[in-house]
Design an enzyme around this catalytic site. Sequence first.
Site, PDB file in Angstrom:
ATOM      1  N   GLU A 189       0.735  -1.233   0.179  1.00 52.43           N
ATOM      2  CA  GLU A 189      -0.213  -0.243   0.310  1.00 52.43           C
ATOM      3  C   GLU A 189       0.567   1.193  -0.206  1.00 52.43           C
ATOM      4  O   GLU A 189       0.527   1.730  -0.709  1.00 52.43           O
ATOM      5  CB  GLU A 189      -0.853  -0.124   1.407  1.00 52.43           C
ATOM      6  CG  GLU A 189      -1.658  -1.314   1.360  1.00 52.43           C
ATOM      7  CD  GLU A 189      -2.828  -1.506   2.302  1.00 52.43           C
ATOM      8  OE1 GLU A 189      -3.769  -2.286   2.644  1.00 52.43           O
ATOM      9  OE2 GLU A 189      -1.696  -1.334   3.339  1.00 52.43           O
ATOM     10  N   ASP A 342      -5.271  -5.945  10.849  1.00 48.57           N
ATOM     11  CA  ASP A 342      -6.179  -4.989  11.621  1.00 48.57           C
ATOM     12  C   ASP A 342      -6.069  -5.048  13.404  1.00 48.57           C
ATOM     13  O   ASP A 342      -4.969  -4.049  13.689  1.00 48.57           O
ATOM     14  CB  ASP A 342      -7.349  -5.441  11.429  1.00 48.57           C
ATOM     15  CG  ASP A 342      -7.904  -5.043  10.018  1.00 48.57           C
ATOM     16  OD1 ASP A 342      -7.395  -4.091   9.741  1.00 48.57           O
ATOM     17  OD2 ASP A 342      -8.421  -6.113   9.637  1.00 48.57           O
TER      18      ASP A 342
END
Length: 358
Positions: A189, A342
Site C-alpha cells: 500500500e 488490523d
Amino acid sequence: MALWRGSAYAGFLALAVGCIFLLEPQLPGSALRSLWSSLQLGPAPAPPGAGSPEGRLAAAWDALIVRPARRWRRVAVGVNACVDVVLSGVKLLQALGLSPGNGKDHSELHSRNDLEEAFVHFMGKGAAAERFFSDKETFHDIAQVASEFPEAQHYVGGNAALIGQKFAANSDLKQVFPAVTSLGLNEQELLFLSQSASGPHSSLSSWNGIPDVGVVSDILFWILKEHGKSESRASDLSRIHFHTLAYHILATVDGHWANQLAAVAAGARVAGTQACATETIDTRRVSLKAPHEFTTSRLEAGSRVVLNPNEPVVEWHREGVSFHFTPVLVCKDPVRTVGLGDAISAEGLFYSEVHPHS
C-alpha cells in the site's frame, strides 16, 4: 559393562538432581549450575531463549510498553464488505421458476415467493429496497443461481470496501489524506501511494525482499510533509503506522502524539503473539528477521543505525517528523494471520496518546 555402568551412573545423578529440585525448589540456579559442572556432564542448559536476541528484545518490549496517560474515551469501528452480483431481476425470477404476480412488501423475506412479491411491489414503484432474508438455505440457493447466471456481473460491494476502493483509485491524495488523522498500511500500500502520485522512489516497481528502511522512511516523510497536518494546510493527517513482516515504523508530525515508543513496540509484539496464537512472545517460536543495520534515508544523508535487541526501539527526527522503528519477532510457523494487519494497527493506536489540542 562399562557402558551400562556409565548409563546407570548418569541415571542415578539425574535422579539425585531431581530430588534436589523437589526437596529444595528455591535452590539458586548458580548452585545447580555448579553442581552440574562438578559432575563433569557438561554445562547446564540455559533457559530456552533467555539470552538470545529474541529473548532480550521481548524482555525490552515488556519494559517499554506502558499505557498512555490519557486513555481513549470513544472508539468507532466500521466493517462492511461483500461481493455484489448484478443482473436482471426479471430474469432472476424466471431462472428461479417464479412468475411475477401481485406485489407485496415484506419487512423480512422467508421464501422465494416473498422475494417475488417484494420485487414486484418495489418495481412497480420504481424504488430500491433492501430486505433481510432469514432462511439461510433458501438465500444460499438464490445467491448461487444469481451468481452462476450467464449475464451476471460481479463487483466489490459493501460501504467500507467501496470507499476504500474509491480512495485507492483516486490519485489526488489531497482529497483523501486531509479527512483522516492516522493511517495504517503495509509495504504494498505504501509503494502504491508513492507510485500513484509520483512520490519518492515511485520508479520502484516492487520490493525486493524486506523493504529498505531508508526508502520506507523517505516515502513516509513525503506523505506527512506534502499531505500531513501543518499550520498552512487544512489536513488532519499526523500519524502513519507502517508495518511489514520484519519491522514497523511509526511516523508522526511533531506536537500531536505521545507514547509512540510504547505504541510501535505494542504493535510489533501483537504481530508475534497473534501469528503464533500465544498470549505472550514464545522465543522458541519466533525469529528476528529485521536488518541488523540500516540507513534512515536514501534521499539525504541519513543516520546509520545498528540494531540492539536490548534497546529495540530506534528514534530519529526529520524536519518536524518523528520516526519510531522496531523489529518484529516473526512467527516461524504461523497459526493465525487473518486480520493481523488490523490487529497491529488497533494495538498501536490503543497505546497511542493524542495531544488535546490536536
